[in-house]
Design an enzyme around this catalytic site. Structure first.
Site, PDB file in Angstrom:
ATOM      1  N   MET A 264       6.407 -32.366 -12.535  1.00 19.08           N
ATOM      2  CA  MET A 264       6.883 -31.237 -11.862  1.00 19.08           C
ATOM      3  C   MET A 264       5.768 -30.541 -11.259  1.00 19.08           C
ATOM      4  O   MET A 264       6.097 -30.102  -9.915  1.00 19.08           O
ATOM      5  CB  MET A 264       7.385 -30.224 -12.993  1.00 19.08           C
TER       6      MET A 264
ATOM      7  N   GLY B 168      14.702 -33.246 -14.994  1.00 21.80           N
ATOM      8  CA  GLY B 168      14.804 -31.783 -15.464  1.00 21.80           C
ATOM      9  C   GLY B 168      13.452 -31.238 -15.183  1.00 21.80           C
ATOM     10  O   GLY B 168      12.618 -31.522 -14.051  1.00 21.80           O
ATOM     11  N   GLU B 169      12.995 -29.802 -15.889  1.00 21.20           N
ATOM     12  CA  GLU B 169      11.717 -29.446 -15.378  1.00 21.20           C
ATOM     13  C   GLU B 169      11.557 -28.790 -14.003  1.00 21.20           C
ATOM     14  O   GLU B 169      10.400 -28.314 -13.821  1.00 21.20           O
ATOM     15  CB  GLU B 169      10.464 -30.462 -15.664  1.00 21.20           C
ATOM     16  N   GLY B 170      12.726 -28.895 -13.319  1.00 23.90           N
ATOM     17  CA  GLY B 170      12.581 -28.099 -12.031  1.00 23.90           C
ATOM     18  C   GLY B 170      12.334 -29.341 -11.124  1.00 23.90           C
ATOM     19  O   GLY B 170      12.192 -28.909  -9.542  1.00 23.90           O
TER      20      GLY B 170
END
Lengths: 252, 252
Positions: free
Chosen positions: A1, A221-223
């Site tokens: 990320m 995920g995590e952006g």
């Protein structure tokens, strides 16, 4: 990320809204710990309404601070949380009416046996709590997670300030369902960054009528998926702002 | 295209390989005019083999110069040319075997009647020239365009230098079919930036086994779709180069 954020020129803010132990301080870490993790949604409510509301406000607070003081004109959601695709599936089934067998995915990569168990956990939780989609905060409290709640706050704040917010994957998508149920007009500020490989992501986005910008079979995920969409949004904004229209130069 | 290039930090080089009149000088414009436009492919060969080869070399020359002297480590194709989706359809049908009714699209937005005419032009051209896919340069000469030929040169040069090249839409995709037919191993350096709304684009990419990074229903050309994919490629490279793998920190 962080590698993607560097590539697209985004600033990372990490908000600890409910990690179940104390984290070391870090320049990027903001702490607004509402409680140390949620309770087990398969046995009782994940949290109280008050805790859910405080987590929403924690997310809203960070978003507000970024927009007010940091010159931020585009927000991207993201999350880290263990087991948080289970509450995402609970939320998605509640707000879309789709059965848990459709909204529940493999998360970090569980096998067939564990997926079956996960689906039954979601089914049982929906039966246990009978969450009422007309009471979005109540739903968030009984079957949500603290990160889902904080993202709801980020989304609502983006709408308040008229700043677009790019959603990451399935956890953010399920939070968007809650935000939309609380404030339907928030939808106008939401951009679907990507379509996560988690099946619930597609269902949530379809329910909201959002077409994702990317569909790269990502599921971290995590952006990560939201951040990758940043240059697309920037390019679109730049085209609207800087380009001469054909009519202006005498065409069409 | 310039607005997107600014957003993604790309440098623009425009190569006049065959505009049918003289262009004013401009800092971004390079001139390697092989001839003033092609001949009408519905009446005879669009150009001679020699002219096609010179256009390929013109594209190769620019790519070579950029990589050799400009510190360029990623190329993006693009094109401007009136009527150039017709030769793109001819090339795509020739190399994939799909009928002109499938590979021919609306280009800048022609109506049903004109589309029918365009399909018949492509059908007639294929009958007139009977292009042989085993002779890719010959195909390019009889039914290609100067811009298609120049892009073939860019693609082949990217493979020579081991620098990845991101394809824009249907004109670049059809040029990639020619490049692949000439040098199959060039495929390893080609990245499909996006899937153009032109139907031939999907057919060409499927034939090459390339999965496009973006699918945003764009059809402008000029490199717009290829440029939007630049940050995705940069992010992927950065992740490979900078991220610690889970095994390195004791997971998995």
């Amino acid at each position: 990320m962080n590698a993607i954020a560097k590539t697209v020129g985004a600033r990372v803010s990490v908000l600890d809204v409910g990690v179940a132990h104390e984290l070391e301080q870090h320049a990027l870490l903001r702490t607004a710990k509402v409680r140390r993790g949620t309770d087990d949604l398969s046995r009782g409510p994940a949290m109280s309404r008050e805790v859910a509301a405080r987590a929403v406000m924690a997310g809203a607070g960070v978003a507000e601070e970024l927009v007010e003081s940091g010159g931020v004109d585009l927000l991207v959601t993201g999350d880290m949380g263990i087991g948080n695709t289970t509450p995402a599936a609970c939320l998605t089934s509640t707000f879309t009416g789709c059965p848990p067998g459709d909204t529940t995915g493999r998360g970090t990569g569980i096998d067939d046996e564990t997926l079956k168990l996960k689906v039954s956990v979601v089914e049982d939780a929906l039966e246990l709590h009978a969450p009422d989609p007309e009471d979005p905060l109540g739903v968030l409290a009984v079957i949500g997670g603290l990160e889902h709640a904080a993202i709801v706050g980020v989304i609502l704040t983006s709408a308040v300030y008229g700043v677009p917010v790019i959603l990451d994957g399935v956890v953010s998508n399920s939070a968007a369902l809650v935000a939309h149920a609380l404030a339907p007009r928030a939808l106008g500020y939401i951009i679907a960054g990507h379509r996560s490989a988690e099946p619930g992501a597609r269902i949530a986005l379809d329910h909201l009528g959002l077409e994702p910008l990317l569909d790269l079979d990502m599921r971290l995920g995590e952006g990560t998926g939201g951040l990758l969409a940043v240059p697309l949004v920037q390019a679109a904004a730049r085209m609207l702002a800087e380009m001469t229209r054909l009519e202006e130069i005498g065409f069409g």
